[in-house]
Scaffold this motif. Structure first.
Motif, PDB file in Angstrom:
ATOM      1  N   TYR A 180       0.813  -1.206   0.000  1.00  0.00           N
ATOM      2  CA  TYR A 180       0.000   0.000   0.000  1.00  0.00           C
ATOM      3  C   TYR A 180       0.852   1.263   0.000  1.00  0.00           C
ATOM      4  CZ  TYR A 180      -4.083  -2.896   0.790  1.00  0.00           C
ATOM      5  OH  TYR A 180      -5.080  -3.823   0.648  1.00  0.00           O
ATOM      6  N   ASN A 181       2.096   1.146   0.425  1.00  0.00           N
ATOM      7  CA  ASN A 181       2.972   2.315   0.430  1.00  0.00           C
ATOM      8  C   ASN A 181       3.321   2.779  -0.986  1.00  0.00           C
ATOM      9  OD1 ASN A 181       4.547  -0.015   0.044  1.00  0.00           O
ATOM     10  ND2 ASN A 181       6.376   0.984   0.826  1.00  0.00           N
ATOM     11  N   LEU A 182       2.970   1.982  -1.999  1.00  0.00           N
ATOM     12  CA  LEU A 182       3.188   2.392  -3.377  1.00  0.00           C
ATOM     13  C   LEU A 182       2.095   3.353  -3.869  1.00  0.00           C
ATOM     14  CD1 LEU A 182       4.287  -1.024  -4.900  1.00  0.00           C
ATOM     15  CD2 LEU A 182       5.750   0.890  -4.234  1.00  0.00           C
ATOM     16  N   LEU A 183       1.019   3.468  -3.107  1.00  0.00           N
ATOM     17  CA  LEU A 183      -0.074   4.370  -3.468  1.00  0.00           C
ATOM     18  C   LEU A 183       0.189   5.757  -2.903  1.00  0.00           C
ATOM     19  CD1 LEU A 183      -3.049   1.972  -2.713  1.00  0.00           C
ATOM     20  CD2 LEU A 183      -2.011   2.463  -4.927  1.00  0.00           C
ATOM     21  N   VAL A 184      -0.268   6.767  -3.615  1.00  0.00           N
ATOM     22  CA  VAL A 184      -0.127   8.149  -3.161  1.00  0.00           C
ATOM     23  C   VAL A 184      -1.315   8.462  -2.251  1.00  0.00           C
ATOM     24  CG1 VAL A 184      -0.001  10.561  -3.889  1.00  0.00           C
ATOM     25  CG2 VAL A 184       1.088   8.774  -5.271  1.00  0.00           C
ATOM     26  N   GLN A 185      -1.039   8.623  -0.979  1.00  0.00           N
ATOM     27  CA  GLN A 185      -2.102   8.775   0.018  1.00  0.00           C
ATOM     28  C   GLN A 185      -2.978  10.001  -0.252  1.00  0.00           C
ATOM     29  OE1 GLN A 185      -2.950   6.438   2.353  1.00  0.00           O
ATOM     30  NE2 GLN A 185      -4.756   7.717   2.453  1.00  0.00           N
ATOM     31  N   ASP A 186      -2.397  11.103  -0.693  1.00  0.00           N
ATOM     32  CA  ASP A 186      -3.203  12.293  -0.969  1.00  0.00           C
ATOM     33  C   ASP A 186      -4.221  12.034  -2.075  1.00  0.00           C
ATOM     34  OD1 ASP A 186      -1.912  13.755   0.986  1.00  0.00           O
ATOM     35  OD2 ASP A 186      -0.601  14.818  -0.415  1.00  0.00           O
ATOM     36  N   PHE A 187      -3.839  11.225  -3.066  1.00  0.00           N
ATOM     37  CA  PHE A 187      -4.762  10.908  -4.154  1.00  0.00           C
ATOM     38  C   PHE A 187      -5.874   9.984  -3.656  1.00  0.00           C
ATOM     39  CE2 PHE A 187      -6.131   8.749  -8.077  1.00  0.00           C
ATOM     40  CZ  PHE A 187      -6.460   9.857  -8.830  1.00  0.00           C
ATOM     41  N   ILE A 188      -5.518   9.018  -2.828  1.00  0.00           N
ATOM     42  CA  ILE A 188      -6.528   8.117  -2.247  1.00  0.00           C
ATOM     43  C   ILE A 188      -7.506   8.931  -1.405  1.00  0.00           C
ATOM     44  CG2 ILE A 188      -6.896   6.158  -0.680  1.00  0.00           C
ATOM     45  CD1 ILE A 188      -5.574   5.463  -3.414  1.00  0.00           C
ATOM     46  N   THR A 189      -6.988   9.888  -0.651  1.00  0.00           N
ATOM     47  CA  THR A 189      -7.847  10.752   0.156  1.00  0.00           C
ATOM     48  C   THR A 189      -8.759  11.588  -0.731  1.00  0.00           C
ATOM     49  OG1 THR A 189      -6.201  10.829   1.925  1.00  0.00           O
ATOM     50  CG2 THR A 189      -7.847  12.591   1.909  1.00  0.00           C
ATOM     51  N   ALA A 190      -8.245  12.092  -1.845  1.00  0.00           N
ATOM     52  CA  ALA A 190      -9.070  12.865  -2.777  1.00  0.00           C
ATOM     53  C   ALA A 190     -10.194  12.004  -3.346  1.00  0.00           C
ATOM     54  CB  ALA A 190      -8.211  13.440  -3.902  1.00  0.00           C
ATOM     55  N   MET A 191      -9.890  10.752  -3.690  1.00  0.00           N
ATOM     56  CA  MET A 191     -10.932   9.835  -4.173  1.00  0.00           C
ATOM     57  C   MET A 191     -11.994   9.621  -3.101  1.00  0.00           C
ATOM     58  SD  MET A 191      -8.903   6.819  -6.210  1.00  0.00           S
ATOM     59  CE  MET A 191     -10.353   5.782  -6.168  1.00  0.00           C
ATOM     60  N   GLN A 192     -11.551   9.466  -1.865  1.00  0.00           N
ATOM     61  CA  GLN A 192     -12.485   9.267  -0.754  1.00  0.00           C
ATOM     62  C   GLN A 192     -13.393  10.484  -0.603  1.00  0.00           C
ATOM     63  OE1 GLN A 192     -11.567  10.829   2.672  1.00  0.00           O
ATOM     64  NE2 GLN A 192     -13.665  10.372   3.199  1.00  0.00           N
ATOM     65  N   LYS A 193     -12.840  11.687  -0.773  1.00  0.00           N
ATOM     66  CA  LYS A 193     -13.647  12.906  -0.686  1.00  0.00           C
ATOM     67  C   LYS A 193     -14.639  12.986  -1.844  1.00  0.00           C
ATOM     68  CE  LYS A 193     -10.422  15.525   2.100  1.00  0.00           C
ATOM     69  NZ  LYS A 193      -9.508  16.675   2.154  1.00  0.00           N
ATOM     70  N   VAL A 194     -14.230  12.540  -3.017  1.00  0.00           N
ATOM     71  CA  VAL A 194     -15.144  12.477  -4.158  1.00  0.00           C
ATOM     72  C   VAL A 194     -16.304  11.535  -3.836  1.00  0.00           C
ATOM     73  CG1 VAL A 194     -15.398  11.635  -6.542  1.00  0.00           C
ATOM     74  CG2 VAL A 194     -13.467  13.106  -5.929  1.00  0.00           C
TER      75      VAL A 194
END
Length: 92
Positions: free
Chosen positions: A11-25
């Motif tokens: 999971y550390n290969l994922l960009v956390q800020d982008f995952i958070t943005a998807m969650q906000k969407v």
């Protein structure tokens, strides 16, 4: 997914800020349409999500990066792709 597979997932290969943005969407969509409303949809809804992806893409091409939700159009594209992927899995 087995515990070993979860442990081995990077999971550390994922960009956390982008995952958070998807969650906000997804939160934005849940407020507008209801949480998980997409889970019981059919091919018509998949086509709607594809059109949404194209709409967000065209806005990026036109130079607009941020949606009315405050999140990037790319985050919206990713969230819609996730929904399509999940619905496609249900149809198998």
């Amino acid at each position: 997914m087995t515990n070993q597979k979860i442990h081995d997932t990077k999971y550390n290969l994922l960009v956390q800020d982008f995952i958070t943005a998807m969650q906000k969407v997804m939160e934005f969509g849940a407020e507008k349409h209801g949480a998980w409303d997409w889970k019981e949809r059919d091919n018509t809804y998949i086509n709607d999500r594809m059109r949404a992806i194209l709409s967000h893409y065209s806005k990026i091409v036109a130079g607009e990066w941020v949606d009315e939700s405050g999140q990037t159009h790319l985050a919206h594209i990713a969230a819609n792709a996730m929904i399509i992927d999940e619905l496609a899995k249900q149809q198998k």
